[in-house]
Motif scaffolding. Structure first.
Motif, PDB file in Angstrom:
ATOM      1  N   UNK A  79       0.535  -1.092   0.281  1.00 55.33           N
ATOM      2  CA  UNK A  79       0.171   0.087  -0.014  1.00 55.33           C
ATOM      3  C   UNK A  79       0.812   1.084  -0.183  1.00 55.33           C
ATOM      4  N   UNK A  80       0.686   1.922  -1.013  1.00 54.37           N
ATOM      5  CA  UNK A  80       1.157   3.191  -0.931  1.00 54.37           C
ATOM      6  C   UNK A  80       0.295   4.165   0.339  1.00 54.37           C
ATOM      7  N   UNK A  81       0.982   4.764   1.320  1.00 56.59           N
ATOM      8  CA  UNK A  81      -0.016   6.051   1.997  1.00 56.59           C
ATOM      9  C   UNK A  81      -0.032   7.669   1.133  1.00 56.59           C
ATOM     10  N   UNK A  82      -1.310   8.094   1.499  1.00 57.09           N
ATOM     11  CA  UNK A  82      -1.235   8.910   1.754  1.00 57.09           C
ATOM     12  C   UNK A  82      -0.373  10.292   1.457  1.00 57.09           C
ATOM     13  N   UNK A  83       0.124  10.160   2.443  1.00 58.88           N
ATOM     14  CA  UNK A  83       1.858  11.041   3.106  1.00 58.88           C
ATOM     15  C   UNK A  83       2.610  10.985   1.830  1.00 58.88           C
ATOM     16  N   UNK A  84       3.049   9.622   1.314  1.00 57.40           N
ATOM     17  CA  UNK A  84       4.106   9.075   0.646  1.00 57.40           C
ATOM     18  C   UNK A  84       3.139   9.497  -0.573  1.00 57.40           C
ATOM     19  N   UNK A  85       2.441   8.974  -1.245  1.00 55.57           N
ATOM     20  CA  UNK A  85       1.684   9.772  -2.492  1.00 55.57           C
ATOM     21  C   UNK A  85       2.201  11.401  -2.318  1.00 55.57           C
ATOM     22  N   UNK A  86       1.566  12.013  -1.560  1.00 52.45           N
ATOM     23  CA  UNK A  86       1.622  13.160  -1.393  1.00 52.45           C
ATOM     24  C   UNK A  86       3.146  13.816  -2.052  1.00 52.45           C
ATOM     25  N   UNK A  87       3.570  13.430  -0.867  1.00 51.54           N
ATOM     26  CA  UNK A  87       5.230  13.411  -0.478  1.00 51.54           C
ATOM     27  C   UNK A  87       5.931  13.319  -2.511  1.00 51.54           C
ATOM     28  N   UNK A  88       5.645  12.137  -2.686  1.00 51.36           N
ATOM     29  CA  UNK A  88       6.334  11.475  -3.918  1.00 51.36           C
ATOM     30  C   UNK A  88       6.089  12.667  -5.446  1.00 51.36           C
ATOM     31  N   UNK A  89       4.587  13.317  -5.009  1.00 53.75           N
ATOM     32  CA  UNK A  89       4.279  13.815  -6.577  1.00 53.75           C
ATOM     33  C   UNK A  89       4.081  15.360  -6.590  1.00 53.75           C
ATOM     34  N   UNK A  90       4.450  15.876  -4.857  1.00 53.94           N
ATOM     35  CA  UNK A  90       4.303  17.137  -4.305  1.00 53.94           C
ATOM     36  C   UNK A  90       2.658  17.879  -4.652  1.00 53.94           C
ATOM     37  N   UNK A  91       1.624  17.300  -4.629  1.00 54.44           N
ATOM     38  CA  UNK A  91       0.312  17.369  -4.046  1.00 54.44           C
ATOM     39  C   UNK A  91       0.233  17.948  -2.757  1.00 54.44           C
ATOM     40  N   UNK A  92      -0.676  18.677  -2.519  1.00 48.55           N
ATOM     41  CA  UNK A  92      -0.862  19.522  -1.042  1.00 48.55           C
ATOM     42  C   UNK A  92      -1.993  19.401  -0.676  1.00 48.55           C
ATOM     43  N   UNK A  93      -1.717  18.808   0.186  1.00 46.05           N
ATOM     44  CA  UNK A  93      -2.816  17.717   1.608  1.00 46.05           C
ATOM     45  C   UNK A  93      -2.460  18.611   3.066  1.00 46.05           C
ATOM     46  N   UNK A  94      -3.840  19.458   2.941  1.00 50.75           N
ATOM     47  CA  UNK A  94      -3.578  19.926   4.083  1.00 50.75           C
ATOM     48  C   UNK A  94      -4.686  18.620   5.441  1.00 50.75           C
ATOM     49  N   UNK A  95      -4.087  17.710   6.232  1.00 51.85           N
ATOM     50  CA  UNK A  95      -4.548  17.453   6.998  1.00 51.85           C
ATOM     51  C   UNK A  95      -5.846  18.016   8.041  1.00 51.85           C
ATOM     52  N   UNK A  96      -5.823  19.117   8.212  1.00 47.97           N
ATOM     53  CA  UNK A  96      -6.542  20.337   8.585  1.00 47.97           C
ATOM     54  C   UNK A  96      -7.708  20.728   8.315  1.00 47.97           C
ATOM     55  N   UNK A  97      -8.279  20.639   7.158  1.00 48.25           N
ATOM     56  CA  UNK A  97      -8.787  20.769   6.478  1.00 48.25           C
ATOM     57  C   UNK A  97     -10.246  19.736   6.543  1.00 48.25           C
ATOM     58  N   UNK A  98     -10.018  18.280   7.620  1.00 49.88           N
ATOM     59  CA  UNK A  98     -11.034  17.018   8.233  1.00 49.88           C
ATOM     60  C   UNK A  98     -11.099  16.973   9.375  1.00 49.88           C
ATOM     61  N   UNK A  99     -11.838  16.824   9.372  1.00 52.54           N
ATOM     62  CA  UNK A  99     -12.771  17.379  11.212  1.00 52.54           C
ATOM     63  C   UNK A  99     -12.029  15.958  11.876  1.00 52.54           C
TER      64      UNK A  99
END
Length: 261
Positions: free
Chosen positions: A103-123
């Motif tokens: 499994x490729x975890x979300x944080x890894x995918x964001x790191x590898x691709x440079x995608x910005x994912x802000x966990x604080x946007x979720x409850x």
């Protein structure tokens, strides 16, 4: 795209534009368990994404219920034919975390691709469930469930109860169910689903008592269940007593109904 590592969560959607354009569209296979209105929304997500560009084609494929998707995913992964993206229900989170490099975890995918994912946007409570102890997101929250109580105002009226005052405590639930049974106001006075989730995990959260060790499992995968406390046992005994006091019809293999004794 020949890589068959599972992408945890929906982060692949954010990363897809970085894949680049090619003569043929890059295909992303997404297995999910959504039906009815939720299935329509999944299809809408895929169709909207596909219409937004011409380099990548997202294929949303229904693979059955939650457990079916998990089973199919494990089998496909072992055969080297896993989907690129898969929706796994909450109960399968531990299985995915223990899957290692499969499994490729979300944080890894964001790191590898440079995608910005802000966990604080979720409850916070939702974010916490899908994150590692250090705060990194293991999977992308999607279709997170909330336990709710439904009651029939018609049944309350027939039983002589106030339809605008649903029960707020378990003693009140029992009292209302007994009144509904006495007046034959509903075929089944009270029922529940997903007992381990609703009647143990959610019960624990509402009463602020541990469901498992290590902060309910959030601090490590070697947590042990602790749902045999006095409070849990008392609640299970209450439900068992209700099942004996409030029998409802069950359907036999012949299709005939009989009363639970």
């Amino acid at each position: 795209m020949k890589r068959r590592t599972l992408l945890a969560g929906t982060a692949a959607l954010a990363a897809a534009p970085a894949i680049g354009r090619a003569a043929e569209k890059t295909k992303i296979v997404w297995w999910h368990a959504m039906t009815a209105a939720l299935g329509e929304q999944v299809n809408h997500i895929a169709e909207t994404f596909n219409a937004s560009q011409d380099a990548v084609e997202l294929q949303a494929i229904y693979k059955g219920g939650y457990a079916d998707v998990l089973t199919a995913t494990i089998a496909a992964s072992r055969a080297g034919q896993a989907p690129h993206l898969v929706q796994i229900f909450e109960v399968g989170t531990g299985t995915m975390l223990a899957a290692g490099k499969a499994v490729k975890q979300t944080w890894e995918l964001a790191q590898d691709t440079g995608a910005t994912i802000d966990p604080n946007t979720y409850i916070a409570s939702v974010r916490g469930y899908y994150s590692l102890p250090d705060g990194r997101m293991a999977s992308m929250p999607f279709n997170s469930s909330t336990a709710v109580m439904w009651y029939s105002k018609d049944a309350f009226r027939k039983a002589g109860l106030d339809p605008d005052k649903p029960p707020a405590t378990w003693p009140e639930v029992i009292q209302a169910a007994q009144a509904i049974k006495a007046k034959d106001a509903a075929e089944i006075p009270m029922t529940s689903s997903w007992l381990s989730w609703i009647q143990l995990e959610q019960y624990s959260a509402l009463h602020n008592i541990p469901f498992a060790s290590k902060s309910d499992g959030f601090d490590g995968l070697d947590a042990e269940l602790e749902c045999n406390s006095k409070a849990h046992v008392k609640h299970m005994e209450r439900l068992l007593a209700m099942s004996k006091d409030l029998p409802g019809p069950v359907r036999t293999q012949t299709g005939k109904e009989k009363e639970i004794s």
